[in-house]
Design a protein around this motif. Sequence first.
Motif, PDB file in Angstrom:
ATOM      1  N   LEU A 107       0.845  -1.079  -0.402  1.00  0.00           N
ATOM      2  CA  LEU A 107       0.290  -0.312   0.227  1.00  0.00           C
ATOM      3  C   LEU A 107       1.153   1.377  -0.276  1.00  0.00           C
ATOM      4  CD1 LEU A 107      -2.405  -1.348   2.408  1.00  0.00           C
ATOM      5  CD2 LEU A 107      -3.109  -1.017  -0.011  1.00  0.00           C
ATOM      6  N   ILE A 108       0.465   2.748  -0.680  1.00  0.00           N
ATOM      7  CA  ILE A 108       1.066   4.119  -0.561  1.00  0.00           C
ATOM      8  C   ILE A 108       0.115   5.051  -0.026  1.00  0.00           C
ATOM      9  CG2 ILE A 108       2.492   3.686  -2.189  1.00  0.00           C
ATOM     10  CD1 ILE A 108       0.351   5.249  -4.488  1.00  0.00           C
ATOM     11  N   ARG A 109       0.516   5.744   1.080  1.00  0.00           N
ATOM     12  CA  ARG A 109       0.233   6.939   1.496  1.00  0.00           C
ATOM     13  C   ARG A 109       0.279   7.952   0.750  1.00  0.00           C
ATOM     14  NH1 ARG A 109       0.774  10.288   5.662  1.00  0.00           N
ATOM     15  NH2 ARG A 109      -1.434  10.660   7.087  1.00  0.00           N
ATOM     16  N   GLU A 110      -0.755   8.396   0.212  1.00  0.00           N
ATOM     17  CA  GLU A 110      -0.406   9.669  -0.769  1.00  0.00           C
ATOM     18  C   GLU A 110      -1.290  10.764  -0.245  1.00  0.00           C
ATOM     19  OE1 GLU A 110       0.510   9.880  -5.626  1.00  0.00           O
ATOM     20  OE2 GLU A 110      -0.837   8.870  -4.922  1.00  0.00           O
ATOM     21  N   TYR A 111      -0.768  12.002  -0.708  1.00  0.00           N
ATOM     22  CA  TYR A 111      -2.021  13.196  -0.337  1.00  0.00           C
ATOM     23  C   TYR A 111      -2.735  13.772  -1.544  1.00  0.00           C
ATOM     24  CZ  TYR A 111      -3.408  18.146   0.995  1.00  0.00           C
ATOM     25  OH  TYR A 111      -4.693  18.718   0.988  1.00  0.00           O
ATOM     26  N   ALA A 112      -3.842  13.424  -1.433  1.00  0.00           N
ATOM     27  CA  ALA A 112      -5.251  13.026  -2.607  1.00  0.00           C
ATOM     28  C   ALA A 112      -5.747  14.661  -2.699  1.00  0.00           C
ATOM     29  CB  ALA A 112      -5.664  12.563  -2.563  1.00  0.00           C
ATOM     30  N   CYS A 113      -5.562  14.907  -3.425  1.00  0.00           N
ATOM     31  CA  CYS A 113      -6.240  16.801  -3.381  1.00  0.00           C
ATOM     32  C   CYS A 113      -7.289  16.799  -3.757  1.00  0.00           C
ATOM     33  CB  CYS A 113      -5.178  17.713  -4.476  1.00  0.00           C
ATOM     34  SG  CYS A 113      -5.496  19.271  -4.812  1.00  0.00           S
ATOM     35  N   GLY A 114      -8.272  15.916  -3.880  1.00  0.00           N
ATOM     36  CA  GLY A 114      -9.647  16.368  -4.770  1.00  0.00           C
ATOM     37  C   GLY A 114      -9.887  16.195  -2.804  1.00  0.00           C
ATOM     38  N   THR A 115      -9.558  15.054  -2.077  1.00  0.00           N
ATOM     39  CA  THR A 115     -10.302  15.440  -0.610  1.00  0.00           C
ATOM     40  C   THR A 115      -9.464  15.744   0.601  1.00  0.00           C
ATOM     41  OG1 THR A 115      -9.001  12.862  -0.838  1.00  0.00           O
ATOM     42  CG2 THR A 115     -10.981  12.435  -1.581  1.00  0.00           C
ATOM     43  N   GLU A 116      -8.443  16.648   0.131  1.00  0.00           N
ATOM     44  CA  GLU A 116      -7.543  17.381   0.467  1.00  0.00           C
ATOM     45  C   GLU A 116      -7.050  16.498   2.257  1.00  0.00           C
ATOM     46  OE1 GLU A 116      -9.077  20.583   1.831  1.00  0.00           O
ATOM     47  OE2 GLU A 116      -9.417  21.561  -0.252  1.00  0.00           O
ATOM     48  N   ARG A 117      -6.721  15.299   1.935  1.00  0.00           N
ATOM     49  CA  ARG A 117      -6.454  14.330   3.391  1.00  0.00           C
ATOM     50  C   ARG A 117      -5.184  13.800   2.048  1.00  0.00           C
ATOM     51  NH1 ARG A 117     -11.922  11.470   3.958  1.00  0.00           N
ATOM     52  NH2 ARG A 117     -11.453   9.949   2.525  1.00  0.00           N
ATOM     53  N   TYR A 118      -4.537  12.965   3.242  1.00  0.00           N
ATOM     54  CA  TYR A 118      -3.558  11.833   3.152  1.00  0.00           C
ATOM     55  C   TYR A 118      -5.051  10.513   2.660  1.00  0.00           C
ATOM     56  CZ  TYR A 118       0.616  14.130   3.078  1.00  0.00           C
ATOM     57  OH  TYR A 118       1.700  15.549   3.233  1.00  0.00           O
ATOM     58  N   GLU A 119      -4.273   9.282   1.626  1.00  0.00           N
ATOM     59  CA  GLU A 119      -5.573   8.856   1.316  1.00  0.00           C
ATOM     60  C   GLU A 119      -4.199   7.200   1.118  1.00  0.00           C
ATOM     61  OE1 GLU A 119      -8.108   8.175   1.000  1.00  0.00           O
ATOM     62  OE2 GLU A 119      -9.067  10.296   0.993  1.00  0.00           O
ATOM     63  N   LEU A 120      -5.015   6.279   1.814  1.00  0.00           N
ATOM     64  CA  LEU A 120      -4.098   5.099   1.601  1.00  0.00           C
ATOM     65  C   LEU A 120      -4.465   4.220   0.488  1.00  0.00           C
ATOM     66  CD1 LEU A 120      -1.847   3.605   3.567  1.00  0.00           C
ATOM     67  CD2 LEU A 120      -4.035   2.997   5.068  1.00  0.00           C
ATOM     68  N   GLY A 121      -3.996   3.576  -0.353  1.00  0.00           N
ATOM     69  CA  GLY A 121      -4.156   2.798  -1.577  1.00  0.00           C
ATOM     70  C   GLY A 121      -3.325   2.315  -2.531  1.00  0.00           C
ATOM     71  N   LEU A 122      -3.641   1.037  -3.427  1.00  0.00           N
ATOM     72  CA  LEU A 122      -3.105   0.845  -3.588  1.00  0.00           C
ATOM     73  C   LEU A 122      -1.953   1.827  -5.262  1.00  0.00           C
ATOM     74  CD1 LEU A 122      -4.968  -2.668  -4.958  1.00  0.00           C
ATOM     75  CD2 LEU A 122      -3.023  -2.469  -3.611  1.00  0.00           C
ATOM     76  N   PRO A 123      -0.818   1.281  -5.705  1.00  0.00           N
ATOM     77  CA  PRO A 123       0.031   1.904  -6.721  1.00  0.00           C
ATOM     78  C   PRO A 123      -0.964   2.453  -7.944  1.00  0.00           C
ATOM     79  CG  PRO A 123       1.340   0.491  -5.537  1.00  0.00           C
ATOM     80  CD  PRO A 123      -0.159   0.429  -5.748  1.00  0.00           C
ATOM     81  N   LYS A 124      -1.117   3.047  -8.877  1.00  0.00           N
ATOM     82  CA  LYS A 124      -2.051   3.603 -10.059  1.00  0.00           C
ATOM     83  C   LYS A 124      -0.921   4.622  -9.950  1.00  0.00           C
ATOM     84  CE  LYS A 124      -6.039   4.895  -6.780  1.00  0.00           C
ATOM     85  NZ  LYS A 124      -5.278   5.252  -5.887  1.00  0.00           N
ATOM     86  N   GLY A 125      -1.676   4.948 -12.073  1.00  0.00           N
ATOM     87  CA  GLY A 125      -1.561   5.763 -12.724  1.00  0.00           C
ATOM     88  C   GLY A 125      -1.636   5.351 -14.206  1.00  0.00           C
ATOM     89  N   ARG A 126      -1.591   6.103 -15.463  1.00  0.00           N
ATOM     90  CA  ARG A 126      -1.416   6.363 -16.799  1.00  0.00           C
ATOM     91  C   ARG A 126      -0.850   5.654 -16.808  1.00  0.00           C
ATOM     92  NH1 ARG A 126      -4.951  12.414 -18.380  1.00  0.00           N
ATOM     93  NH2 ARG A 126      -5.612  12.309 -16.453  1.00  0.00           N
ATOM     94  N   ILE A 127      -1.279   5.398 -17.910  1.00  0.00           N
ATOM     95  CA  ILE A 127      -0.260   4.240 -19.363  1.00  0.00           C
ATOM     96  C   ILE A 127       0.103   5.103 -20.137  1.00  0.00           C
ATOM     97  CG2 ILE A 127      -0.605   2.358 -20.748  1.00  0.00           C
ATOM     98  CD1 ILE A 127      -2.654   0.899 -19.260  1.00  0.00           C
ATOM     99  N   ASP A 128       1.697   5.625 -20.116  1.00  0.00           N
ATOM    100  CA  ASP A 128       1.916   6.346 -21.143  1.00  0.00           C
ATOM    101  C   ASP A 128       1.768   5.700 -22.422  1.00  0.00           C
ATOM    102  OD1 ASP A 128       2.619   7.858 -19.232  1.00  0.00           O
ATOM    103  OD2 ASP A 128       4.666   6.897 -19.081  1.00  0.00           O
ATOM    104  N   ALA A 129       1.536   6.401 -23.174  1.00  0.00           N
ATOM    105  CA  ALA A 129       1.604   6.057 -25.274  1.00  0.00           C
ATOM    106  C   ALA A 129       3.244   5.498 -25.567  1.00  0.00           C
ATOM    107  CB  ALA A 129       2.642   7.005 -25.811  1.00  0.00           C
ATOM    108  N   GLY A 130       2.296   3.835 -25.595  1.00  0.00           N
ATOM    109  CA  GLY A 130       3.209   3.404 -25.824  1.00  0.00           C
ATOM    110  C   GLY A 130       3.400   1.751 -24.980  1.00  0.00           C
TER     111      GLY A 130
END
Lengths: 189, 189
Positions: free
Chosen positions: B62-85
């Motif tokens: 798990l990672i803990r990351e500041y989330a701008c949408g909810t204005e608090r630290y959130e615990l969750g799985l790593p994730k992100g966008r798929i880059d081109a290619g």
Amino acid sequence: MPSNAPPTIQAIRPLAETRLFRVEGVDLRFANGTEVQFERLKGSSNGAVIVAALTADEEFVLIREYACGTERYELGLPKGRIDAGETAVEAANRELREEAGFAARRLTRLNEMTMAPTYSGQRTQLVLAESLYPDRLPGDEPEPLEVSFLPMAELDEFAASGDCSEARSLAAMFLVRAYRQQRQREGAA
Amino acid sequence: MPSNAPPTIQAIRPLAETRLFRVEGVDLRFANGTEVQFERLKGSSNGAVIVAALTADEEFVLIREYACGTERYELGLPKGRIDAGETAVEAANRELREEAGFAARRLTRLNEMTMAPTYSGQRTQLVLAESLYPDRLPGDEPEPLEVSFLPMAELDEFAASGDCSEARSLAAMFLVRAYRQQRQREGAA
């Protein structure tokens, strides 16, 4: 592990607004001095509910609805926005009546869920609905929704099948199954 | 139950565009003749990945990351966008290295998930990562992310605790547990 001091918000700017969406730019300054500009979606003011309704036969009530975002029909739990003046539990019972034609005598608010909290402020309250009875309210759907039933005992296979893609619906059904198992263990069912 | 013929898209109009978000207006005509105007968010062009990484001790990373949408630290799985290619599996291994400092020798693509498909086109590929080893890539995070470990055996209690609110992370961990149980039953682990 030491927790970070949260960043401070330096500025918030409206970037775009449509009937349904509001985008903001946010300037953040992290505890280590790093400054970052984020964009985020504001959630609907009262948030949303998702309803996990269980029949007396331990079946989840599912609806099938055309989804404009993915351009296909999607299977999932009833959900919708909380109206002004409504509690989450009231909104859940209304959405259940509008979308599935049932009302519930027993409503229990469980978790609050987010979606992509790094860029969305949307919050969804999970409500468990039990002791169902037929009761339909007219909704604002452009066509009648198909209602179907999923035995809770088949949840793992159903989730793996890909027939339901919506993350909140999947998480909600697993959370409810865990909650019910816990309640049974405690002998409070 | 008969399935509806899907509605036809009459028109699509760009309504707003920022660095991160694109909002469209969509005119739909349903099979019963009803015409409706929807708004939707376009997803990122290549979609996103979420990574359920399991250690040899059967713990989720798990990672803990500041989330701008909810204005608090959130615990969750790593994730992100798929880059081109990139494939989903390649993006998953990159995000795992950037956000958690691990790479995986065994990567399995499981479900595709959506979030609020009625108004969002975003699609997230779930990738199970196993046979981990330490391997860090520099990411673009404004501060180091905290990494922690959740025993899969404690998933139900953890999910009920509310410490993780993000629907995709919750759904992903339950899906992976079901997948692993199925694989063990089939003797293919």
